[in-house]
Motif scaffolding. Structure first.
Motif, PDB file in Angstrom:
ATOM      1  N   TRP A  79       0.830  -1.204   0.000  1.00 18.15           N
ATOM      2  CA  TRP A  79       0.000   0.000   0.000  1.00 18.15           C
ATOM      3  C   TRP A  79       0.867   1.257   0.000  1.00 18.15           C
ATOM      4  O   TRP A  79       2.033   1.227   0.391  1.00 18.15           O
ATOM      5  CB  TRP A  79      -0.897   0.028   1.237  1.00 18.15           C
ATOM      6  CG  TRP A  79      -2.047  -0.923   1.195  1.00 18.15           C
ATOM      7  CD1 TRP A  79      -3.285  -0.717   0.665  1.00 18.15           C
ATOM      8  CD2 TRP A  79      -2.073  -2.268   1.704  1.00 18.15           C
ATOM      9  NE1 TRP A  79      -4.081  -1.836   0.816  1.00 18.15           N
ATOM     10  CE2 TRP A  79      -3.364  -2.805   1.446  1.00 18.15           C
ATOM     11  CE3 TRP A  79      -1.137  -3.072   2.345  1.00 18.15           C
ATOM     12  CZ2 TRP A  79      -3.727  -4.094   1.820  1.00 18.15           C
ATOM     13  CZ3 TRP A  79      -1.494  -4.359   2.725  1.00 18.15           C
ATOM     14  CH2 TRP A  79      -2.780  -4.855   2.457  1.00 18.15           C
ATOM     15  N   THR A  83       4.481  -0.131  -2.302  1.00 18.67           N
ATOM     16  CA  THR A  83       3.943  -1.069  -3.296  1.00 18.67           C
ATOM     17  C   THR A  83       5.035  -1.715  -4.140  1.00 18.67           C
ATOM     18  O   THR A  83       4.898  -2.864  -4.568  1.00 18.67           O
ATOM     19  CB  THR A  83       2.942  -0.363  -4.226  1.00 18.67           C
ATOM     20  OG1 THR A  83       3.589   0.771  -4.829  1.00 18.67           O
ATOM     21  CG2 THR A  83       1.730   0.126  -3.449  1.00 18.67           C
ATOM     22  N   SER A 183      -5.455  -1.930 -11.667  1.00 22.28           N
ATOM     23  CA  SER A 183      -4.986  -0.822 -10.821  1.00 22.28           C
ATOM     24  C   SER A 183      -5.173   0.512 -11.519  1.00 22.28           C
ATOM     25  O   SER A 183      -5.567   1.512 -10.902  1.00 22.28           O
ATOM     26  CB  SER A 183      -3.517  -1.036 -10.453  1.00 22.28           C
ATOM     27  OG  SER A 183      -3.353  -2.211  -9.701  1.00 22.28           O
ATOM     28  N   ARG A 187      -7.408   3.882 -10.353  1.00 28.50           N
ATOM     29  CA  ARG A 187      -6.892   5.259 -10.299  1.00 28.50           C
ATOM     30  C   ARG A 187      -7.785   6.199 -11.111  1.00 28.50           C
ATOM     31  O   ARG A 187      -8.107   7.298 -10.673  1.00 28.50           O
ATOM     32  CB  ARG A 187      -5.462   5.335 -10.853  1.00 28.50           C
ATOM     33  CG  ARG A 187      -4.468   4.428 -10.208  1.00 28.50           C
ATOM     34  CD  ARG A 187      -4.142   4.834  -8.749  1.00 28.50           C
ATOM     35  NE  ARG A 187      -3.232   3.865  -8.221  1.00 28.50           N
ATOM     36  CZ  ARG A 187      -3.605   2.695  -7.684  1.00 28.50           C
ATOM     37  NH1 ARG A 187      -4.875   2.369  -7.621  1.00 28.50           N
ATOM     38  NH2 ARG A 187      -2.712   1.857  -7.213  1.00 28.50           N
ATOM     39  N   ASP A 220      -5.450   5.293  -3.008  1.00 27.75           N
ATOM     40  CA  ASP A 220      -4.899   4.315  -2.065  1.00 27.75           C
ATOM     41  C   ASP A 220      -5.430   2.906  -2.283  1.00 27.75           C
ATOM     42  O   ASP A 220      -4.933   1.955  -1.670  1.00 27.75           O
ATOM     43  CB  ASP A 220      -5.207   4.734  -0.623  1.00 27.75           C
ATOM     44  CG  ASP A 220      -4.324   5.888  -0.155  1.00 27.75           C
ATOM     45  OD1 ASP A 220      -3.224   6.045  -0.720  1.00 27.75           O
ATOM     46  OD2 ASP A 220      -4.728   6.622   0.758  1.00 27.75           O
ATOM     47  N   ARG A 222      -5.762  -0.632  -3.593  1.00 32.39           N
ATOM     48  CA  ARG A 222      -4.841  -1.587  -4.228  1.00 32.39           C
ATOM     49  C   ARG A 222      -5.570  -2.931  -4.317  1.00 32.39           C
ATOM     50  O   ARG A 222      -5.657  -3.658  -3.319  1.00 32.39           O
ATOM     51  CB  ARG A 222      -3.557  -1.741  -3.406  1.00 32.39           C
ATOM     52  CG  ARG A 222      -2.760  -0.449  -3.203  1.00 32.39           C
ATOM     53  CD  ARG A 222      -2.091   0.000  -4.493  1.00 32.39           C
ATOM     54  NE  ARG A 222      -1.152   1.071  -4.282  1.00 32.39           N
ATOM     55  CZ  ARG A 222      -1.464   2.369  -4.274  1.00 32.39           C
ATOM     56  NH1 ARG A 222      -2.734   2.725  -4.471  1.00 32.39           N
ATOM     57  NH2 ARG A 222      -0.542   3.284  -4.072  1.00 32.39           N
ATOM     58  N   SER A 225      -3.677  -6.067  -3.103  1.00 28.62           N
ATOM     59  CA  SER A 225      -3.368  -5.990  -1.676  1.00 28.62           C
ATOM     60  C   SER A 225      -4.634  -6.159  -0.835  1.00 28.62           C
ATOM     61  O   SER A 225      -4.619  -6.833   0.204  1.00 28.62           O
ATOM     62  CB  SER A 225      -2.698  -4.648  -1.366  1.00 28.62           C
ATOM     63  OG  SER A 225      -1.481  -4.527  -2.094  1.00 28.62           O
TER      64      SER A 225
END
Length: 313
Positions: A79, A83, A183, A187, A220, A222, A225
């Motif tokens: 994170w 990362t 990802s 974003r 933030d 992810r 994750s």
């Protein structure tokens, strides 16, 4: 003398950045020194652990003023600034706990007040059980505990009790399967107008949340994750928390979609000396919606020992 005092105060509120190795990959850590704890870091530190859709910036509203002790804000592996080269295939609660303990040992801190939000609260409880000599206190803010662990093991059953979590978990797993494209999509969505209505279930008053906070939560996120954290929670034995002996404060917002009231009740059964607090007019992110109340609760936790079976609404 006054100029020197002002310079010292400014230095104490500055964040110093470190990158430290762990078994899960390099971790970015920000340290805010306390005026009363200068010199070698051998004293107590206040350690902040973010959630599975966060970073150290989750706690920015709590960082005002000059701290009495050093504040250590960790971007956990996978994170925020941690990362790159994160080994999330090895992520577990035990491994994350060892990473945090190793970071604090490398920095020289021997005793820890743990402040964890969401997954960070789960991790803080684990660390308190695993390192009882080092942990002075735990503040678990909207910790994702029993309900999330059960929903991660059985998402279909979890749809009834925690539909917001199960929906987010399925979305994150799908995006994680897309790799970098997933990802990138997160974003892009985080910067789009649609992000505010998507995040609205997590706040009591979503319209009052600054646009920068909403964008930050998108940045933030992810997927891989988040999925790894959910998998780790699903396989964790929560009875390990029965060995916790330090003071524990556990809070939730009264409209928290990730931390139901039943989770606080169950935590009170496992850790009977815990103080359980429901914050009114608040969702999952009390650090953004009710930072002053959170700071008052932390001051109370750190200023006195909590008596058994205290309950507050």
């Amino acid at each position: 003398m006054r100029v020197q005092q002002e310079a010292t105060a400014a230095e104490a509120t500055m964040l110093w950045r470190h990158v430290l190795p762990t078994e899960l990959g390099p971790c970015t850590v920000h340290v805010q020194s306390g005026l009363k704890q200068r010199g070698p870091a051998s004293a107590t530190a206040d350690v902040y652990l973010h959630g599975a859709a966060g970073s150290w910036t989750t706690f920015q509203p709590l960082l005002a003023g000059v701290p009495d002790r050093a504040r250590v804000l960790i971007d956990l592996p996978g994170w925020g600034g941690s990362t790159e080269n994160a080994r999330m295939e090895h992520f577990s609660i035990d491994a994350a706990g060892r990473a945090v303990a190793g970071i604090l040992d490398s920095l020289g801190y021997r005793r820890w007040n743990l402040v964890g939000h969401s997954m960070g609260g789960f991790l803080a409880l684990h660390i308190a059980a695993a390192w009882p000599e080092q942990v002075v206190s735990v503040a678990a803010i909207s910790a994702t505990t029993f309900g999330v662990s059960e929903a991660a093991r059985n998402p279909l059953r979890g749809l009834v009790r925690l539909p917001a979590f199960v929906g987010m978990l399925l979305l994150m797993r799908t995006l994680a399967a897309l790799g970098p494209a997933g990802s990138a999509l997160v974003r892009a969505t985080g910067r789009a107008p649609v992000m505010r209505p998507l995040m609205s279930p997590f706040f009591a008053a979503p319209a009052a949340i600054p646009a920068g906070v909403v964008r930050g939560l998108g940045d933030d996120a992810r997927p891989a994750s988040f999925s790894a954290a959910a998998r780790a929670a699903a396989h964790y034995d929560l009875n390990r928390w029965r060995s916790i002996r330090c003071p524990v404060l556990a809070t939730r917002g009264d409209v928290d979609v990730f931390t139901p009231q039943s989770d606080l009740h169950r935590l009170g059964e496992v850790v009977p000396h815990a103080q359980l607090v429901t914050i009114p007019r608040c969702g999952h992110f009390a650090t953004f919606e009710r930072p002053l109340q959170v700071m008052r609760l932390l001051d109370g936790l750190w200023g006195r020992r909590i008596q058994p079976a205290q309950r507050s609404q």
